[in-house]
Design a protein around this motif. Structure first.
Motif, PDB file in Angstrom:
ATOM      1  N   PHE A  39       1.397  -1.419   0.175  1.00 16.82           N
ATOM      2  CA  PHE A  39       0.043  -0.275   0.353  1.00 16.82           C
ATOM      3  C   PHE A  39       0.919   0.972  -0.241  1.00 16.82           C
ATOM      4  O   PHE A  39       1.458   1.227   0.713  1.00 16.82           O
ATOM      5  CB  PHE A  39      -0.883  -0.080   1.198  1.00 16.82           C
ATOM      6  CG  PHE A  39      -1.474   1.209   1.693  1.00 16.82           C
ATOM      7  CD1 PHE A  39      -1.913   2.222   0.906  1.00 16.82           C
ATOM      8  CD2 PHE A  39      -1.038   1.814   3.286  1.00 16.82           C
ATOM      9  CE1 PHE A  39      -1.862   3.600   1.725  1.00 16.82           C
ATOM     10  CE2 PHE A  39      -1.033   2.756   3.756  1.00 16.82           C
ATOM     11  CZ  PHE A  39      -2.179   3.784   3.264  1.00 16.82           C
ATOM     12  N   TYR A  71       0.658   5.904   0.335  1.00 22.07           N
ATOM     13  CA  TYR A  71       0.110   6.726   0.814  1.00 22.07           C
ATOM     14  C   TYR A  71       0.519   7.908   0.049  1.00 22.07           C
ATOM     15  O   TYR A  71       1.698   8.216   0.170  1.00 22.07           O
ATOM     16  CB  TYR A  71      -0.428   6.802   2.064  1.00 22.07           C
ATOM     17  CG  TYR A  71      -0.445   8.307   2.602  1.00 22.07           C
ATOM     18  CD1 TYR A  71      -1.863   8.295   2.001  1.00 22.07           C
ATOM     19  CD2 TYR A  71      -0.350   8.555   3.431  1.00 22.07           C
ATOM     20  CE1 TYR A  71      -2.301  10.167   2.528  1.00 22.07           C
ATOM     21  CE2 TYR A  71      -0.533  10.440   3.934  1.00 22.07           C
ATOM     22  CZ  TYR A  71      -1.693  10.398   3.470  1.00 22.07           C
ATOM     23  OH  TYR A  71      -1.936  11.715   4.371  1.00 22.07           O
ATOM     24  N   THR A 100       2.527  -0.682  -7.479  1.00 24.51           N
ATOM     25  CA  THR A 100       2.011  -1.155  -5.983  1.00 24.51           C
ATOM     26  C   THR A 100       0.271  -1.475  -6.162  1.00 24.51           C
ATOM     27  O   THR A 100      -0.007  -1.132  -7.328  1.00 24.51           O
ATOM     28  CB  THR A 100       1.815   0.480  -5.602  1.00 24.51           C
ATOM     29  OG1 THR A 100       1.577  -0.015  -3.615  1.00 24.51           O
ATOM     30  CG2 THR A 100       0.808   2.216  -5.119  1.00 24.51           C
ATOM     31  N   ASP A 101       0.334  -1.750  -5.318  1.00 29.02           N
ATOM     32  CA  ASP A 101      -1.205  -2.917  -4.897  1.00 29.02           C
ATOM     33  C   ASP A 101      -2.200  -1.819  -4.839  1.00 29.02           C
ATOM     34  O   ASP A 101      -3.593  -2.111  -5.472  1.00 29.02           O
ATOM     35  CB  ASP A 101      -1.456  -3.991  -4.207  1.00 29.02           C
ATOM     36  CG  ASP A 101      -0.203  -5.083  -4.525  1.00 29.02           C
ATOM     37  OD1 ASP A 101      -0.515  -5.339  -5.599  1.00 29.02           O
ATOM     38  OD2 ASP A 101       0.065  -5.667  -3.761  1.00 29.02           O
ATOM     39  N   LEU A 102      -2.340  -1.469  -3.868  1.00 30.70           N
ATOM     40  CA  LEU A 102      -3.425   0.109  -3.374  1.00 30.70           C
ATOM     41  C   LEU A 102      -2.393   1.823  -3.386  1.00 30.70           C
ATOM     42  O   LEU A 102      -1.236   1.720  -2.502  1.00 30.70           O
ATOM     43  CB  LEU A 102      -3.808  -0.540  -3.023  1.00 30.70           C
ATOM     44  CG  LEU A 102      -5.069   0.967  -1.573  1.00 30.70           C
ATOM     45  CD1 LEU A 102      -6.076   1.423  -3.098  1.00 30.70           C
ATOM     46  CD2 LEU A 102      -5.483   0.249  -0.289  1.00 30.70           C
ATOM     47  N   TYR A 148     -10.135  -0.714   2.920  1.00 33.03           N
ATOM     48  CA  TYR A 148      -9.672  -1.118   1.952  1.00 33.03           C
ATOM     49  C   TYR A 148      -8.607  -2.183   2.634  1.00 33.03           C
ATOM     50  O   TYR A 148      -7.922  -1.920   3.600  1.00 33.03           O
ATOM     51  CB  TYR A 148      -8.642  -0.253   0.974  1.00 33.03           C
ATOM     52  CG  TYR A 148      -9.067   1.513   0.314  1.00 33.03           C
ATOM     53  CD1 TYR A 148     -10.598   0.319  -0.475  1.00 33.03           C
ATOM     54  CD2 TYR A 148      -9.647   2.145   1.347  1.00 33.03           C
ATOM     55  CE1 TYR A 148     -11.383   2.269  -0.911  1.00 33.03           C
ATOM     56  CE2 TYR A 148     -10.479   3.500   1.102  1.00 33.03           C
ATOM     57  CZ  TYR A 148     -11.620   2.695  -0.375  1.00 33.03           C
ATOM     58  OH  TYR A 148     -11.853   4.094  -0.168  1.00 33.03           O
ATOM     59  N   VAL A 178      -5.189  -5.220   1.784  1.00 29.08           N
ATOM     60  CA  VAL A 178      -4.111  -5.866   0.812  1.00 29.08           C
ATOM     61  C   VAL A 178      -4.184  -6.115   1.511  1.00 29.08           C
ATOM     62  O   VAL A 178      -4.064  -6.637   2.366  1.00 29.08           O
ATOM     63  CB  VAL A 178      -3.096  -4.695   0.383  1.00 29.08           C
ATOM     64  CG1 VAL A 178      -3.779  -2.921  -0.746  1.00 29.08           C
ATOM     65  CG2 VAL A 178      -2.212  -3.830   1.543  1.00 29.08           C
TER      66      VAL A 178
END
Ligand SMILES: [Zn+2]
Ligand SMILES: [Zn+2]
Length: 274
Positions: free
Chosen positions: A180, A182, A199-201, A272, A274
């Motif tokens: 994840f 940010y 990245t996955d998220l 969310y 991951v």
């Protein structure tokens, strides 16, 4: 393929606040609760976040707080959080038989950018004891590019361009779940694309209805956020740092077109994984 024997491990990210530098009606500025089994980390602690955190988790059961940059909308609720850790009855050093569980008051880690100690002292010192925050928390200042192990999580800080020294925060877990990223607050550029590569998220800011008209840029539009997510090759994209005064359908359409796939808009309480 057989039936899976154990439930897959995940990291849960709960949006506590997604407002930009002024709060939505009933909203909060930046704050994300990241939970990996028993371990809990608060990523940013902007105004309004402390009361939102209390809906989801006992603040004395938080292991660490990580701050992306020293703008008020990302750290201001460290003030009420520090008052709670200092003055809440169960945090007081009174005999254990009177307040069960008070024998070891909570003293979570606080991990903030270089210079944070001075900034916190100046803010709190304007009316009270200047060491309020550093006494309530176990404060560490991190360096750009640093990688920290926090419980099962590995947290990496990569600088992104904004008005003050700011870090994208990248989180992976030793439990084998996904990754994840940010993006914090960020103006357009290659830095976030590289920090969030594959990245996955990606939780990325989309603050502006249009690029800044004058001066140095500091934020992105929804289309720019979608374009950065596409260049990073992010698998899932969530727009944040977005006001309830911006048309959400317009923002999602702009970002979706630029990303080339579905984009979500952060809402308070959204979870969310991951
Ligand atoms: Zn901000
Ligand atoms: Zn900022």
């Amino acid at each position: 393929m057989g039936v899976s024997e154990a439930q897959e491990s995940v990291v849960r990210i709960t949006v506590l606040g997604k407002s930009p530098s002024w709060q939505d009606a009933d909203g909060a500025c930046s704050g994300y609760l990241i939970e990996d089994e028993e371990f809990a980390l608060l990523l940013d602690c902007g105004n309004g976040v402390f009361s939102k955190l209390r809906r989801y988790r006992d603040y004395t059961a938080l292991d660490a707080v990580v701050i992306s940059h020293l703008h008020s909308d990302h750290f201001l609720d460290l003030v009420p959080f520090s008052y709670a850790l200092t003055y809440a009855p169960r945090q007081q050093p009174v005999p254990v038989d009177r307040w069960p569980g008070t024998d070891s008051p909570a003293h979570p880690r606080l991990i903030a950018p270089k210079g944070a100690r001075d900034t916190f002292r100046r803010v709190v010192g304007s009316w009270g004891n200047d060491d309020l925050i550093e006494a309530a928390f176990d404060l560490t200042e991190y360096e750009t590019g640093e990688k920290l192990e926090l419980g099962p999580l590995t947290v990496r800080f990569e600088e992104v361009p904004h008005f003050t020294t700011t870090h994208a925060v990248d989180v992976t877990s030793s439990n084998g779940s996904g990754r994840f990223t940010y993006g914090a607050d960020c103006r357009p550029g290659d830095e976030l694309v590289e920090a969030a590569h594959d990245t996955d998220l990606l939780i990325i800011e989309a603050t502006l209805p249009r690029p800044e008209r004058t001066g140095i840029r500091g934020h992105m539009t929804p289309a720019e956020a979608g374009e950065h997510a596409r260049r990073a090759g992010a698998r899932r994209v969530v727009l944040t740092h977005i006001s309830d005064e911006l048309d959400e359908l317009w923002a999602r359409e702009q970002a979706t077109t630029a990303f080339g796939g579905p984009v979500e808009i952060a809402h308070e309480g959204a979870v969310y994984t991951v």
